[in-house]
Design a protein around this motif. Structure first.
Motif, PDB file in Angstrom:
ATOM      1  N   LEU A 136       1.811  62.019  56.181  1.00 40.70           N
ATOM      2  CA  LEU A 136       0.809  63.065  55.961  1.00 40.70           C
ATOM      3  C   LEU A 136      -0.193  63.141  57.111  1.00 40.70           C
ATOM      4  O   LEU A 136      -0.720  64.213  57.410  1.00 40.70           O
ATOM      5  CB  LEU A 136       0.089  62.819  54.636  1.00 40.70           C
ATOM      6  CG  LEU A 136       0.974  62.960  53.385  1.00 40.70           C
ATOM      7  CD1 LEU A 136       0.214  62.527  52.140  1.00 40.70           C
ATOM      8  CD2 LEU A 136       1.481  64.382  53.237  1.00 40.70           C
ATOM      9  N   ARG A 137      -0.459  62.009  57.756  1.00 40.11           N
ATOM     10  CA  ARG A 137      -1.341  62.033  58.931  1.00 40.11           C
ATOM     11  C   ARG A 137      -0.663  62.788  60.078  1.00 40.11           C
ATOM     12  O   ARG A 137      -1.322  63.537  60.814  1.00 40.11           O
ATOM     13  CB  ARG A 137      -1.697  60.613  59.367  1.00 40.11           C
ATOM     14  CG  ARG A 137      -2.822  59.983  58.575  1.00 40.11           C
ATOM     15  CD  ARG A 137      -3.338  58.717  59.230  1.00 40.11           C
ATOM     16  NE  ARG A 137      -2.361  57.634  59.152  1.00 40.11           N
ATOM     17  CZ  ARG A 137      -2.313  56.755  58.155  1.00 40.11           C
ATOM     18  NH1 ARG A 137      -3.179  56.842  57.162  1.00 40.11           N
ATOM     19  NH2 ARG A 137      -1.407  55.790  58.155  1.00 40.11           N
ATOM     20  N   ARG A 138       0.625  62.586  60.236  1.00 38.53           N
ATOM     21  CA  ARG A 138       1.342  63.269  61.320  1.00 38.53           C
ATOM     22  C   ARG A 138       1.517  64.756  61.049  1.00 38.53           C
ATOM     23  O   ARG A 138       1.556  65.559  61.988  1.00 38.53           O
ATOM     24  CB  ARG A 138       2.721  62.628  61.516  1.00 38.53           C
ATOM     25  CG  ARG A 138       2.681  61.210  62.024  1.00 38.53           C
ATOM     26  CD  ARG A 138       4.080  60.770  62.424  1.00 38.53           C
ATOM     27  NE  ARG A 138       4.126  59.341  62.729  1.00 38.53           N
ATOM     28  CZ  ARG A 138       5.200  58.708  63.188  1.00 38.53           C
ATOM     29  NH1 ARG A 138       6.316  59.405  63.408  1.00 38.53           N
ATOM     30  NH2 ARG A 138       5.175  57.419  63.426  1.00 38.53           N
ATOM     31  N   GLU A 183       8.142  77.677  63.442  1.00 36.50           N
ATOM     32  CA  GLU A 183       7.088  77.156  62.589  1.00 36.50           C
ATOM     33  C   GLU A 183       6.939  75.642  62.717  1.00 36.50           C
ATOM     34  O   GLU A 183       7.896  74.937  63.027  1.00 36.50           O
ATOM     35  CB  GLU A 183       7.389  77.494  61.124  1.00 36.50           C
ATOM     36  CG  GLU A 183       7.381  78.979  60.810  1.00 36.50           C
ATOM     37  CD  GLU A 183       7.672  79.231  59.345  1.00 36.50           C
ATOM     38  OE1 GLU A 183       7.871  78.249  58.601  1.00 36.50           O
ATOM     39  OE2 GLU A 183       7.705  80.406  58.947  1.00 36.50           O
ATOM     40  N   LEU A 184       5.728  75.181  62.436  1.00 37.98           N
ATOM     41  CA  LEU A 184       5.470  73.761  62.308  1.00 37.98           C
ATOM     42  C   LEU A 184       5.657  73.365  60.847  1.00 37.98           C
ATOM     43  O   LEU A 184       5.554  74.203  59.952  1.00 37.98           O
ATOM     44  CB  LEU A 184       4.042  73.437  62.770  1.00 37.98           C
ATOM     45  CG  LEU A 184       3.752  73.654  64.253  1.00 37.98           C
ATOM     46  CD1 LEU A 184       2.270  73.422  64.524  1.00 37.98           C
ATOM     47  CD2 LEU A 184       4.613  72.730  65.103  1.00 37.98           C
ATOM     48  N   PRO A 185       5.948  72.094  60.563  1.00 39.10           N
ATOM     49  CA  PRO A 185       6.094  71.672  59.166  1.00 39.10           C
ATOM     50  C   PRO A 185       4.841  71.990  58.363  1.00 39.10           C
ATOM     51  O   PRO A 185       3.721  71.666  58.769  1.00 39.10           O
ATOM     52  CB  PRO A 185       6.307  70.150  59.286  1.00 39.10           C
ATOM     53  CG  PRO A 185       6.897  69.974  60.649  1.00 39.10           C
ATOM     54  CD  PRO A 185       6.226  71.006  61.506  1.00 39.10           C
ATOM     55  N   SER A 186       5.036  72.630  57.225  1.00 35.54           N
ATOM     56  CA  SER A 186       3.903  72.995  56.378  1.00 35.54           C
ATOM     57  C   SER A 186       4.408  73.263  54.975  1.00 35.54           C
ATOM     58  O   SER A 186       5.594  73.432  54.734  1.00 35.54           O
ATOM     59  CB  SER A 186       3.195  74.241  56.928  1.00 35.54           C
ATOM     60  OG  SER A 186       4.051  75.367  56.894  1.00 35.54           O
ATOM     61  N   GLY A 187       3.477  73.289  54.033  1.00 32.30           N
ATOM     62  CA  GLY A 187       3.804  73.617  52.658  1.00 32.30           C
ATOM     63  C   GLY A 187       4.092  72.388  51.808  1.00 32.30           C
ATOM     64  O   GLY A 187       4.023  71.250  52.258  1.00 32.30           O
TER      65      GLY A 187
END
Length: 309
Positions: A115-117, A88-92
């Motif tokens: 947050l932009r990244r 997974e990619l960073p999320s949540g």
């Protein structure tokens, strides 16, 4: 009785406010929801909710179970996420806690870039000057100053925080320069605290021991920023983090006193609950924060080894 399923149903009942709403959201039948709730009450031997035709309310025992069951279910969810983290990619939503001053001046300013990244992540930053309970308060990552007791938490050292005692030249010219910590009782001291009373400042006694000096404060404020401004205006002697006062000390707006008695600096750590360390959003934020502070060196002591302890 499937205790895990029953706890899930109980938490859903509380969150939705009624048995029928919980049944619709699960989805399940109203009879099944009522049966699981009754079975849970029999298992614990106590009433968990009071029910009427118009409302549902938790008993004292129900509030205790709800808090713990919520944490258990969230922990299970985090474990599921951790096991699939590599895919997974960073999320949540990421919940971060930090001391007020560090959070406001050093963490908040870098959040826009984070947050932009990672546009799939949202951040909830809690600024609190106390030790939070990562599990009870649902915190993914916490910044904490001081030596840590043994625990199951994972730590990552960021820096050392040195506290310095200082005063404005105008105040020191008027009242004199204290030569020992004991002489502070003759001075106007400015103290950081949420609860006025008798403060204690720690000083080095010798090479192996510290000494605590009671301070009768002239001014109490629960803001280090406000205390620093009062000190700059000549109100008295203040004890603040070196990194906060570094510019004023360099420019001569404040004078460092009792430097020979300063105790060893306190470490600043990142804290994680083990299962959450593997979450992509948690690891991404930790790595981002370390990289940013390595570049900016906000604490005035260049570190090239911000590594896990």
């Amino acid at each position: 009785m499937d205790q895990f399923a029953a706890m899930t149903t109980f938490v859903r009942v509380v969150d939705t406010g009624s048995l029928s709403a919980a049944a619709r959201s699960l989805p399940s039948s109203l009879t099944s929801v009522s049966r699981q709730l009754s079975a849970l009450e029999r298992h614990f031997g106590t009433q968990l909710v009071t029910r009427s035709t118009r409302r549902l309310a938790l008993t004292e025992q129900g509030r205790i179970l709800y808090s713990r069951a919520k944490a258990i279910l969230d922990e299970f969810k985090q474990i599921e996420l951790a096991l699939s983290a590599g895919r997974e990619l960073p999320s949540g939503r990421l919940r971060v806690s930090a001391p007020t001053l560090i959070g406001r001046l050093l963490v908040a300013p870098i959040l826009a870039e984070f947050l932009r990244r990672y546009p799939s992540v949202s951040v909830d930053l809690q600024l609190v000057d106390r030790a939070v309970d990562l599990i009870e308060e649902d915190i993914h990552i916490s910044l904490r100053i001081g030596h840590l007791p043994d625990s199951q938490l994972v730590t990552r050292k960021l820096a050392d925080i040195r506290m310095v005692v200082c005063g404005a030249p105008s105040y020191l010219a008027r009242r004199g320069l204290p030569q020992t910590p004991d002489e502070l009782k003759e001075h106007d001291c400015l103290v950081f605290s949420d609860a006025p009373g008798t403060a204690v400042w720690r000083f080095k006694e010798n090479a192996t021991a510290d000494r605590k000096i009671p301070i009768a404060a002239k001014l109490w404020i629960n803001s280090l920023d406000a205390l620093l401004l009062a000190a700059l205006d000549g109100a008295g002697i203040v004890r603040v983090p070196f990194w906060q006062a570094r510019h004023e000390l360099d420019s001569g707006g404040l004078v460092r006193v009792l430097a020979a008695y300063e105790p060893a600096p306190a470490p600043l750590h990142l804290l994680f609950e083990p299962s959450r360390l593997a979450l992509p959003k948690t690891r991404a934020f930790a790595d981002f924060l370390v990289a940013q502070w390595q570049t900016s060196d906000p604490f005035g002591v260049r570190r090239t080894d911000l590594t896990k302890e």
